[in-house]
Write an enzyme that holds these catalytic residues in place. Sequence first.
Site, short mmCIF file in Angstrom:
data_model
loop_
_atom_site.label_atom_id
_atom_site.label_comp_id
_atom_site.label_asym_id
_atom_site.label_seq_id
_atom_site.Cartn_x
_atom_site.Cartn_y
_atom_site.Cartn_z
N SER A 34 -4.90 -14.25 -0.81
CA SER A 34 -5.80 -15.02 0.04
C SER A 34 -7.27 -14.88 -0.32
O SER A 34 -8.06 -15.78 -0.07
CB SER A 34 -5.59 -14.63 1.51
OG SER A 34 -4.28 -14.92 1.90
N HIS A 82 -10.77 -11.91 2.65
CA HIS A 82 -11.12 -13.31 2.81
C HIS A 82 -12.61 -13.53 2.61
O HIS A 82 -13.04 -14.43 1.87
CB HIS A 82 -10.72 -13.80 4.21
CG HIS A 82 -9.25 -13.73 4.48
ND1 HIS A 82 -8.71 -14.01 5.72
CD2 HIS A 82 -8.20 -13.42 3.68
CE1 HIS A 82 -7.40 -13.88 5.67
NE2 HIS A 82 -7.07 -13.51 4.45
#
Length: 334
Positions: free
Chosen positions: A187, A239
């Site tokens: 991610s 992230h």
Amino acid sequence: MSREDIERGGGRGVKSRGNSSNSYLSPSTYSIEDTEAHYWTSWLVPMFVVANVAVFIVVMYINNCPTHLHTRLEGKCVARFLGRFSFEPLKDNPLFGPSSATLERLGALEWTKVVDKHQGWRLITCIWLHAGIIHLLANMLSLVFIGIRLEQQFGFVRIGVVYLLSGFGGSLLSSLFIRNNISVGASGALFGLLGSMLSELITNWSIYTNKAAALLTLLFIIAINLAIGILPHVDNFAHVGGFLSGFLLGFVLLPRPQYGWPERRNVPSGGGVKAKYKAHQYVLWLVSVVLLIVGFTVALVMLFKGENGNDRCHWCHYLSCVPTSRWKCNDNNL
């Protein structure tokens, strides 16, 4: 994806990167005015997908749930008809995947092993590992939606660099702030692609139609994904680190020439576009290169000196988890 911890010996869990919202979708509300723009055939992103799936299969083969579960008093392997590819009990891993011990052994990001045992390679290998099949499918669908479009427009070299460096940047920030959990997932790299989409839109603003709609759509997608990351047991530091890395890399690798630059040779002497890029593109390129070099250097020095990012930023833990009446954040994760 599920927010439950994947428990392991010592009470520590896996910080999984990503979610199953599929809100990584790239906005289709804008297009390039230059209809003769060159498009590449996308092959690298599909290869990344194949590589991630292959790694997950190998991890499940090595995990071999039936061979080590006999020592437990409760819980059974899920989908036992798969044999050694069966999943850990849902109580241990609700994402239908391997044990956290297997992930740790095969390269998951763990602060102690990176710093004390000098296993810096985990900053890269963790990008290719996933906590379970749900985690894998969510990230790979997101990669297909975002990555193929970007690779078609900018080629495999630039998008490959953005993906890998963003994943590395996400791992760096994660390891600076999370010490007592392991972290896996692509991610950070995916958020890097999102960040590069935003900076690409900014630096190439003049050649797009429906600019405002595209910007608002992209900002909404980014905000939703970052907001999901503040739920417990999700590594939002990966992230944020991936997004910031990709955002800066977009200014460096994804600027487009001024409209009319490809046809400059057909224009009479003294006419047409004289510079390939606009002044603001050069400025953004230079600033981004400096910030990337300084950022990566400072983060690496801090990491291998064993510094805790939470000591330098006392509010940053809220980026990864915000306590509410429904859940509490585990301070041991910081």
